[in-house]
Design an enzyme around this catalytic site. Structure first.
Site, PDB file in Angstrom:
ATOM      1  N   ALA A 103       0.856  -1.185   0.000  1.00 45.71           N
ATOM      2  CA  ALA A 103       0.000   0.000   0.000  1.00 45.71           C
ATOM      3  C   ALA A 103       0.892   1.235   0.000  1.00 45.71           C
ATOM      4  CB  ALA A 103      -0.895   0.010   1.236  1.00 45.71           C
ATOM      5  N   LYS A 104       0.312   2.378  -0.251  1.00 39.99           N
ATOM      6  CA  LYS A 104       1.063   3.630  -0.168  1.00 39.99           C
ATOM      7  C   LYS A 104       0.089   4.781  -0.073  1.00 39.99           C
ATOM      8  CE  LYS A 104       5.520   4.840  -0.507  1.00 39.99           C
ATOM      9  NZ  LYS A 104       6.666   3.952  -0.238  1.00 39.99           N
TER      10      LYS A 104
END
Ligand code: GLU
Length: 416
Positions: A103-104
């Site tokens: 994720a980011k």
């Protein structure tokens, strides 16, 4: 115009799919992110005006566990970039065999232009906007470009206040006093160092006598510069966004670290022995080891042929484009890829998450020993596959990382 960051990420999936003979369905699957949230963050500025900022949080894959990845605050942040960075986190966690996905997040803002109060309000509002898709068993943010332990503390507090209880496991990279882990801050630099020692050994290079060039002087570039300076290596050049400094006898890194810690830019440092160089000049400076530790898309087909070093180790995420990768491979310059080279940060983030869940904290020696073990295991696996198949270290790393994700998708099946 070259490829965007997410186009690069998709091209890398195509390259490894071909190498592995990956089923076209899986190729199609992996080139999409699971979910992407775009949020608007209105902030009352200190002067009474209202500013609107845009933020993002993207989950690329949670098939092997909750999402994991940093949050960056930078004027260059956009959805495409965050999608690429989330995808790279999937591979990074998989390569280290951590039970986490990719994720980011990011906010398109120049945090240097905000007061501390404005920065805190921005962080808290952003956290509230993404609150439904983060959590210890959903997605666990961490620091990235221009974010730090204080910002993680605000995220942890905002999340906890909304849930009515303290939940330290919602983010990693926190201050040690509120559930952070010792050794997390220098972890990315430590991981780079373990990789560097390993690649030097394979190439019969004595690390201490190598000359080094580092692009970026933040948490990653600054830490590896400090470690290598203490080891006795000659650091020929370093840079930040203002530009770089070069000295063929080796820069005094301890003084430069103090200078930037005091809030100054490298280009304003006064020492008549040092030459001011641009970031472009820095990347093509003749040296033994080149460490791009700033942003994506720095070594491209334009400058790759002029790179003059024996080894590259990627401190940043995505600093080399696929076209440049090809040129470097043909030139015989090994590149220790980002998903292995800079994975020390997420590795100690994983330790922090485990410590928070157990409410039992480890000593620094244990952190560094376990970090070294995980990094070196991955390094050896990657090196072995690259030798066996005569492929780059990056493609080898992707073969391992993508295989594990593909296996997980196959075992879980497609819902419904
Ligand atoms: N932002 C770091 C990275 O790109 C660390 C992520 C984390 O610790 O979750 O790997």
């Amino acid at each position: 115009m070259g490829l965007s960051a997410f186009e690069v990420a998709k091209k890398q999936i195509d390259i490894v799919s071909k190498e592995m003979g990956l089923h076209p369905n899986l190729n199609k699957y992996l080139k999409r992110v699971e979910r992407a949230l775009i949020v608007t963050i209105p902030i009352k500025m200190d002067d009474g005006s209202l500013e609107m900022f845009e933020g993002y949080r993207v989950h690329h894959s949670t098939v092997r566990g909750p999402g994991k990845g940093g949050i960056r605050f930078s004027p260059e942040v956009n959805l495409d970039e965050v999608k690429a960075l989330a995808t790279w986190m999937t591979w990074k966690c998989s390569l280290l065999n951590l039970p986490l996905g990719g994720a980011k997040g990011g906010v398109c803002v120049d945090p240097r232009k905000l007061s501390k109060g404005e920065l805190e309000r921005l962080t808290r509002r952003y956290t509230s906007e993404i609150i439904n898709i983060i959590g210890p068993d959903i997605d666990i943010p961490a620091p990235d470009v221009n974010t730090n332990a204080q910002i993680m503390a605000w995220i942890m507090d905002t999340y906890s206040m909304n849930k009515g209880r303290s939940i330290p496991g919602v983010v990693t990279g926190k201050p040690v006093e509120i559930g952070g882990s010792v050794g997390r801050e220098p972890a990315t630099g430590m991981g780079l160092f373990f990789n560097l020692e390993a690649i030097c050994k394979k190439k019969n290079l004595d690390l201490k006598s190598q000359s080094i060039v580092i692009q970026g002087f933040g948490n990653v570039g600054g830490t590896i510069a400090e470690i290598l300076f203490k080891e006795g290596c000659k650091i020929l050049a370093v840079s930040d966004i203002s530009g770089g400094l070069f000295y063929n006898m080796g820069l005094e890194i301890d003084k430069l670290l103090q200078w930037t810690k005091d809030g100054n830019y490298l280009k304003d440092y006064k020492d008549e022995r040092y030459n001011i160089i641009t970031n472009d000049e820095l990347l093509t400076t003749e040296c033994d080891i080149l460490i791009p530790a700033a942003l994506e898309n720095q070594i491209t087909q334009k400058n790759a042929k002029n790179v003059k070093c024996k080894v590259i180790i990627e401190g940043a995420n995505g600093p080399i484009t696929p076209e440049a990768d090809k040129i470097l491979f043909e030139k015989g310059i090994p590149v220790v890829p980002d998903i292995l080279a800079n994975a020390g940060g997420v590795c100690v983030s994983y330790f922090e998450y485990v410590q928070d869940i157990h409410a039992y904290f480890w000593e620094l020696d244990r952190i560094n020993q376990e970090l070294k073990k995980i990094i070196l295991t991955a390094f050896e696996e990657v090196f072995k596959i690259s030798q066996e198949r005569n492929i780059s270290l990056r493609t080898a790393a992707y073969v391992i990382a993508v295989s594990r994700i593909a296996k997980a998708i196959e075992l879980r099946g497609i819902f419904p």
